[in-house]
Design an enzyme around this catalytic site. Structure first.
Site, PDB file in Angstrom:
ATOM      1  N   ASN A 160     -24.773 -27.153  60.155  1.00 27.98           N
ATOM      2  CA  ASN A 160     -23.927 -28.143  59.491  1.00 27.98           C
ATOM      3  C   ASN A 160     -23.091 -27.450  58.434  1.00 27.98           C
ATOM      4  O   ASN A 160     -23.612 -26.700  57.612  1.00 27.98           O
ATOM      5  CB  ASN A 160     -24.772 -29.223  58.811  1.00 27.98           C
ATOM      6  CG  ASN A 160     -23.920 -30.383  58.327  1.00 27.98           C
ATOM      7  OD1 ASN A 160     -23.274 -31.044  59.134  1.00 27.98           O
ATOM      8  ND2 ASN A 160     -23.863 -30.590  57.033  1.00 27.98           N
ATOM      9  N   GLU A 161     -21.804 -27.680  58.480  1.00 31.20           N
ATOM     10  CA  GLU A 161     -20.895 -27.083  57.492  1.00 31.20           C
ATOM     11  C   GLU A 161     -21.321 -25.655  57.164  1.00 31.20           C
ATOM     12  O   GLU A 161     -21.622 -25.320  56.014  1.00 31.20           O
ATOM     13  CB  GLU A 161     -20.831 -27.927  56.224  1.00 31.20           C
ATOM     14  CG  GLU A 161     -20.126 -29.249  56.444  1.00 31.20           C
ATOM     15  CD  GLU A 161     -19.758 -29.961  55.149  1.00 31.20           C
ATOM     16  OE1 GLU A 161     -20.341 -29.650  54.107  1.00 31.20           O
ATOM     17  OE2 GLU A 161     -18.892 -30.844  55.195  1.00 31.20           O
ATOM     18  N   GLU A 316     -16.823 -35.909  59.526  1.00 30.73           N
ATOM     19  CA  GLU A 316     -17.239 -36.605  58.307  1.00 30.73           C
ATOM     20  C   GLU A 316     -16.032 -36.890  57.444  1.00 30.73           C
ATOM     21  O   GLU A 316     -15.153 -36.050  57.297  1.00 30.73           O
ATOM     22  CB  GLU A 316     -18.143 -35.717  57.442  1.00 30.73           C
ATOM     23  CG  GLU A 316     -19.499 -35.426  57.975  1.00 30.73           C
ATOM     24  CD  GLU A 316     -20.279 -34.544  56.976  1.00 30.73           C
ATOM     25  OE1 GLU A 316     -19.965 -34.561  55.774  1.00 30.73           O
ATOM     26  OE2 GLU A 316     -21.168 -33.835  57.438  1.00 30.73           O
ATOM     27  N   HIS A 367     -23.413 -41.399  46.990  1.00 25.34           N
ATOM     28  CA  HIS A 367     -22.295 -41.129  47.914  1.00 25.34           C
ATOM     29  C   HIS A 367     -22.152 -42.342  48.823  1.00 25.34           C
ATOM     30  O   HIS A 367     -23.123 -42.840  49.368  1.00 25.34           O
ATOM     31  CB  HIS A 367     -22.626 -39.881  48.739  1.00 25.34           C
ATOM     32  CG  HIS A 367     -21.471 -39.325  49.507  1.00 25.34           C
ATOM     33  ND1 HIS A 367     -20.864 -39.992  50.548  1.00 25.34           N
ATOM     34  CD2 HIS A 367     -20.821 -38.147  49.392  1.00 25.34           C
ATOM     35  CE1 HIS A 367     -19.888 -39.236  51.035  1.00 25.34           C
ATOM     36  NE2 HIS A 367     -19.839 -38.112  50.349  1.00 25.34           N
TER      37      HIS A 367
HETATM   38  C1  GLA Z   1     -20.887 -32.571  53.485  1.00 25.76           C
HETATM   39  C2  GLA Z   1     -22.195 -32.530  54.238  1.00 25.76           C
HETATM   40  C3  GLA Z   1     -22.914 -33.829  54.225  1.00 25.76           C
HETATM   41  C4  GLA Z   1     -22.831 -34.471  52.863  1.00 25.76           C
HETATM   42  C5  GLA Z   1     -21.383 -34.661  52.506  1.00 25.76           C
HETATM   43  C6  GLA Z   1     -21.186 -35.365  51.187  1.00 25.76           C
HETATM   44  O1  GLA Z   1     -19.812 -32.913  54.240  1.00 25.76           O
HETATM   45  O2  GLA Z   1     -22.041 -32.086  55.558  1.00 25.76           O
HETATM   46  O3  GLA Z   1     -24.257 -33.565  54.571  1.00 25.76           O
HETATM   47  O4  GLA Z   1     -23.439 -33.638  51.938  1.00 25.76           O
HETATM   48  O5  GLA Z   1     -20.812 -33.389  52.372  1.00 25.76           O
HETATM   49  O6  GLA Z   1     -19.824 -35.475  50.864  1.00 25.76           O
END
Ligand code: GLA
Length: 679
Positions: A160-161, A316, A367
């Site tokens: 992820n990211e 996202e 969030h």
């Molecule tokens: C990133 C992450 C998510 C969450 C968002 C919050 O995009 O991938 O898990 O933490 O930020 O903005």
């Protein structure tokens, strides 16, 4: 629709039916079982048809070494499938569980100052740790074997990211991998010594083992070492992506693989122009930043470029506030739909959020989400339901490509990295900000501009703006020469053309590699102190930078002179006509307003203009998608006021009817179907 590797998200399952993907990160492990049923029912109500699952589930899936716990995920996958919701299944490797870091603290990353990044948050792993890699791939294998044939599985979501928190790791593992990377790049230590200019400050290396990452040092570390470490760090994470991808491709051929990029703001550690080649379809995460919605449009545009003009996946964004800025305002009414549809305008075929249900506990409980703390009886959820219906109505747009603009802004990761290194004429220069300011000037002029990578085809464009194109290897200089002599109009700015790929200055006067093309020569830079401004005789003023320009080319025209500052009376902006093309130079930072009249001149010179009527252009942003049979015009009200869009015709798929006098509400987005216009 196929991705780079010939596979595209199996979405929709029936390819004859165009449809947007709509959904969120879904984290059911944060909630008791009975909430899951409510979740899927509310998802159906909203039109959700895909979720990203198991992103942070490693500790739940493998609670102890060698012990697996899949039954809860089996149940969630089945439940989603029973309700017609597809799954973008994460490989769950983003956040290693406590047992792993307790047993193997050697996987923890080390920062520039030698401090260990301890567990307790997320992404506390070294991209180059062989121990981490082994455990991560074991988990990937277990998931692929268990869910590879599950009917809900639409795509794999690697980690992820990648690099959000751990892109620059200075550990011993990183040092070892850096040496291997350097050996690959340079072959011999002598070659590395040449490239790194190590005769300076007595840095010559005798053997590979002596070389380290640019850790906290007594003064500025070697700049080429720093630049190579940035390149290496991007590559090291890419290697991790490839390792997971290759295993997935072997175990579940046919299931496309992606990972979510962060094309957004100052996130610059990963060279996504390079990474985009590694995945089956491009996915991006984007959050509205204080820089505003121009930044959102710029990022969406750049993401579309990374996807090669093909549709991409917005993995996202947020329904409303985030939790990670100093102050986190909620979105204004209409903001949610406008932001989502701006991504769609630039090619997104999926509109997803972080996250489905707002957490009650944990670091991200403030969030926003699709279901906020207030529950489904809330403005946010109602807007989500509306957006689901809008995407349904826009189904014909899904699968279409972006229509190329006549102008482009060049975005180059190497120049981003190198122009902002330390020990430079100014530490205030911001590469992406300059590019964004040009982009904003295009938006204000109502002229579409693509944001393209430096490897992109320049020839498609009549006007090419390459702000702070700092690193210009010889082949790039030759491409730019060819572009201009072929009739293209190139505009570049201060601190461009200065160094080669090793960050060595092109000698003989600035702007080095572009000196002859631009027909100017600069002996010394003139960076400005904070708060200082210089006036130009065009009635605009500059900050940050000036140059003492000597015109050397015979036909070069001075577009503007400085009227104040050290270089008063000397050229500030120049243009060299070359056949039917031209090469222009802007030597100061003009900011979005100052760029407006300057850009107007370059638009005139290149014959590029707005496609919208003059009364609308600039107040309304235009983005165009096409399937070759119809064009889809997205008209995005950039303002917080109502705008009359008189003079624009088309079949309205969304928005007000476009009869004279009808208004586009503040932040409203209209979508029109029109005949195809070829440029
Ligand atoms: C990133 C992450 C998510 C969450 C968002 C919050 O995009 O991938 O898990 O933490 O930020 O903005």
């Amino acid at each position: 629709m196929t991705g780079t590797h010939g596979r595209w998200l199996r979405w929709p399952a029936d390819p004859s039916r165009r449809r947007f993907a709509f959904g969120a990160d879904y984290n059911p492990e944060q909630w008791p079982r009975e909430v899951w049923e409510q979740d899927v029912l509310a998802m159906r109500r909203a039109g959700v048809n895909i979720v990203s699952l198991a992103i942070f589930s490693w500790a739940r899936l493998q609670p102890r070494p060698g012990q697996w716990s899949f039954s809860w995920l089996d149940e969630v996958m089945d439940l989603l499938h029973a309700h017609g919701i597809a799954v973008d299944l994460a490989t769950a490797t983003a956040s290693p569980p406590p047992w792993l870091t307790a047993r193997h603290p050697e996987i923890l990353p080390v920062d520039h100052d030698g401090r260990t990044l301890w567990p307790g948050a997320r992404q506390h792993w070294r991209p180059t740790s062989p121990v981490f890699r082994e455990h991560a791939l074991r988990l990937v294998r277990a998931l692929a074997e268990r869910y590879g044939k599950h009917p809900a599985l639409a795509a794999w979501h690697v980690s992820n990211e990648l690099g959000c928190h751990n892109v620059h790791d200075y550990s011993d593992d990183a040092a070892a991998a850096f040496r291997v990377w350097l050996r690959d790049r340079y072959g011999t230590v002598e070659e590395l010594n040449r490239a790194w200019a190590t005769s300076f400050w007595s840095q010559a290396y005798g053997e590979w083992a002596e070389i380290l990452p640019p850790r906290l040092a007594a003064s500025y570390p070697n700049p080429t070492q720093q630049l190579d470490f940035k390149r290496f760090s991007s590559d090291a994470l890419k290697e991790h992506l490839r390792a997971e991808r290759d295993l997935l491709a072997e175990l579940t051929p046919g299931i496309p693989v992606t990972t979510n990029f962060m094309v957004m703001g100052e996130t610059k550690g990963m060279d996504y122009a390079d990474w985009a080649r590694e995945i089956d379809f491009v996915a991006n995460d984007h959050y509205l930043l204080p820089e505003g919605r121009e930044e959102l449009s710029f990022s969406a545009n750049l993401t579309g470029m990374l996807a090669g003009g093909e549709p991409w996946f917005l993995m996202e964004h947020s329904t409303s506030a985030v939790n990670w800025q100093p102050v986190n305002p909620a979105k204004k009414p209409g903001g949610l739909a406008r932001d989502s549809l701006t991504h769609v305008a630039y090619g997104a075929d999926a509109v997803c959020f972080f996250q489905w249900r707002q957490s009650a506990g944990g670091a991200e409980k403030y969030h926003s989400a699709m279901i906020p703390h207030a529950g489904t009886d809330s403005e946010v959820f109602h807007s989500v339901v509306d957006l689901g219906a809008t995407l349904e109505a826009l189904a014909p747009v899904a699968g279409t490509r972006r229509r190329r603009a006549a102008a482009a802004i060049v975005f180059d990761w190497d120049s981003w990295w190198a122009s902002e290194l330390d020990s430079h004429p100014t530490s205030r220069l911001r590469y992406r900000q300059e590019a964004l300011e040009w982009y904003s000037a295009f938006l204000a002029a109502g002229v579409r501009a693509d944001v393209i990578g430096s490897a992109g085809s320049f020839e498609h464009y009549d006007l090419l703006v390459a702000p702070i194109l700092h690193v210009v290897p010889r082949p790039m200089a030759e491409r730019l020469d060819r572009y201009v002599s072929g009739g293209g109009h190139l505009v570049t700015t201060y601190f461009s053309g200065i160094v080669d790929e090793h960050d060595h200055v092109w000698l003989g006067g600035y702007p080095g590699a572009l000196r002859d093309l631009l027909g100017i020569r600069i002996e010394e830079f003139g960076p400005l102190a904070d708060g200082d401004r210089v006036e130009l005789d065009l009635g605009v003023s500059g900050t940050l930078w000036t140059d003492r320009i000597d015109v050397t080319g015979p036909d070069v025209k001075v577009v503007a002179n400085y009227t104040s500052g050290d270089h008063a009376g000397r050229p500030a902006i120049t243009t060299r006509p070359v056949g039917t093309g031209s090469a222009s130079y802007v030597s100061t930072r003009l900011g979005p307003e100052g760029l407006e009249p300057v850009l107007a001149r370059f638009l005139e010179l290149s014959g590029v203009g707005p496609e919208l009527p003059a009364a609308v252009a600039g107040r309304v942003e235009l983005a165009v998608r096409t399937d070759g049979e119809a064009d889809y015009w997205f008209l995005i009200n950039r303002t917080d006021e109502s705008v009359a869009v008189d003079g624009v015709a088309g079949e309205v798929l969304r928005g007000p009817c476009l009869a004279p006098g009808h208004l586009l509400a503040p932040r409203q987005v209209a979508v029109l179907r029109r005949g195809v216009t070829e440029r």
